[in-house]
Motif scaffolding. Sequence first.
Motif, mmCIF file in Angstrom:
data_model
loop_
_atom_site.group_PDB
_atom_site.id
_atom_site.type_symbol
_atom_site.label_atom_id
_atom_site.label_comp_id
_atom_site.label_asym_id
_atom_site.label_seq_id
_atom_site.Cartn_x
_atom_site.Cartn_y
_atom_site.Cartn_z
ATOM 1 N N LYS A 8 11.089 23.732 37.775
ATOM 2 C CA LYS A 8 10.194 22.852 38.537
ATOM 3 C C LYS A 8 9.384 21.996 37.582
ATOM 4 O O LYS A 8 9.021 22.431 36.485
ATOM 5 C CB LYS A 8 9.289 23.694 39.418
ATOM 6 C CG LYS A 8 10.057 24.412 40.486
ATOM 7 C CD LYS A 8 9.162 25.183 41.399
ATOM 8 C CE LYS A 8 10.073 25.832 42.432
ATOM 9 N NZ LYS A 8 9.483 26.777 43.265
ATOM 10 N N LYS A 9 9.103 20.774 38.029
ATOM 11 C CA LYS A 9 8.396 19.821 37.170
ATOM 12 C C LYS A 9 7.011 20.313 36.778
ATOM 13 O O LYS A 9 6.566 20.114 35.651
ATOM 14 C CB LYS A 9 8.315 18.459 37.845
ATOM 15 C CG LYS A 9 9.657 17.775 37.931
ATOM 16 C CD LYS A 9 9.522 16.378 38.476
ATOM 17 C CE LYS A 9 10.870 15.806 38.765
ATOM 18 N NZ LYS A 9 11.474 15.136 37.668
ATOM 19 N N TRP A 10 6.307 20.979 37.688
ATOM 20 C CA TRP A 10 4.960 21.435 37.349
ATOM 21 C C TRP A 10 4.998 22.535 36.295
ATOM 22 O O TRP A 10 4.106 22.627 35.455
ATOM 23 C CB TRP A 10 4.196 21.880 38.602
ATOM 24 C CG TRP A 10 4.712 23.121 39.280
ATOM 25 C CD1 TRP A 10 5.642 23.192 40.270
ATOM 26 C CD2 TRP A 10 4.320 24.471 39.005
ATOM 27 N NE1 TRP A 10 5.858 24.494 40.634
ATOM 28 C CE2 TRP A 10 5.052 25.305 39.880
ATOM 29 C CE3 TRP A 10 3.426 25.059 38.122
ATOM 30 C CZ2 TRP A 10 4.920 26.683 39.879
ATOM 31 C CZ3 TRP A 10 3.295 26.439 38.133
ATOM 32 C CH2 TRP A 10 4.035 27.223 39.005
ATOM 33 N N LYS A 11 6.059 23.334 36.286
ATOM 34 C CA LYS A 11 6.189 24.357 35.264
ATOM 35 C C LYS A 11 6.491 23.715 33.905
ATOM 36 O O LYS A 11 5.951 24.137 32.878
ATOM 37 C CB LYS A 11 7.284 25.355 35.627
ATOM 38 C CG LYS A 11 6.900 26.273 36.770
ATOM 39 C CD LYS A 11 7.989 27.286 37.035
ATOM 40 C CE LYS A 11 7.591 28.248 38.138
ATOM 41 N NZ LYS A 11 8.619 29.280 38.357
ATOM 42 N N ALA A 13 5.591 20.757 33.043
ATOM 43 C CA ALA A 13 4.354 20.089 32.628
ATOM 44 C C ALA A 13 3.433 21.067 31.911
ATOM 45 O O ALA A 13 2.808 20.723 30.893
ATOM 46 C CB ALA A 13 3.652 19.477 33.836
ATOM 47 N N ILE A 14 3.349 22.280 32.394
ATOM 48 C CA ILE A 14 2.528 23.305 31.746
ATOM 49 C C ILE A 14 3.086 23.634 30.361
ATOM 50 O O ILE A 14 2.328 23.752 29.386
ATOM 51 C CB ILE A 14 2.427 24.568 32.631
ATOM 52 C CG1 ILE A 14 1.601 24.260 33.871
ATOM 53 C CG2 ILE A 14 1.828 25.737 31.845
ATOM 54 C CD1 ILE A 14 1.607 25.353 34.918
ATOM 55 N N TRP A 17 2.262 20.864 28.010
ATOM 56 C CA TRP A 17 0.846 20.925 27.650
ATOM 57 C C TRP A 17 0.605 22.018 26.614
ATOM 58 O O TRP A 17 -0.110 21.807 25.630
ATOM 59 C CB TRP A 17 -0.002 21.173 28.902
ATOM 60 C CG TRP A 17 -1.463 21.168 28.620
ATOM 61 C CD1 TRP A 17 -2.268 20.088 28.487
ATOM 62 C CD2 TRP A 17 -2.295 22.315 28.425
ATOM 63 N NE1 TRP A 17 -3.542 20.487 28.222
ATOM 64 C CE2 TRP A 17 -3.585 21.850 28.181
ATOM 65 C CE3 TRP A 17 -2.050 23.687 28.436
ATOM 66 C CZ2 TRP A 17 -4.647 22.716 27.941
ATOM 67 C CZ3 TRP A 17 -3.106 24.548 28.195
ATOM 68 C CH2 TRP A 17 -4.385 24.053 27.952
#
Length: 75
Positions: A8-11, A13-14, A17
């Motif tokens: 998933k994109k949010w994972k 992104a983390i 980061w």
Amino acid sequence: MIEQKEPKKWKMAIIVWIAIVPLIFSIMPFFKPRLIALGLSTILVELFLTAVLVLLMIYVALPILTRLFRKWLNK
């Protein structure tokens, strides 16, 4: 052949980061003043260090982190 789903994109992104923050906080303060002291312009120093950060992130940090967080990324 085992089909691997895309994380998933949010994972991702983390993970990006987690990879980039330590690189920025360690490389920029250490190398930037030294390169500027050599007489390089601030813009050239920023461009060079940004390129180095991106290469380190893509070829060193992200492969290590994606391997470490593989199970979480594929949940």
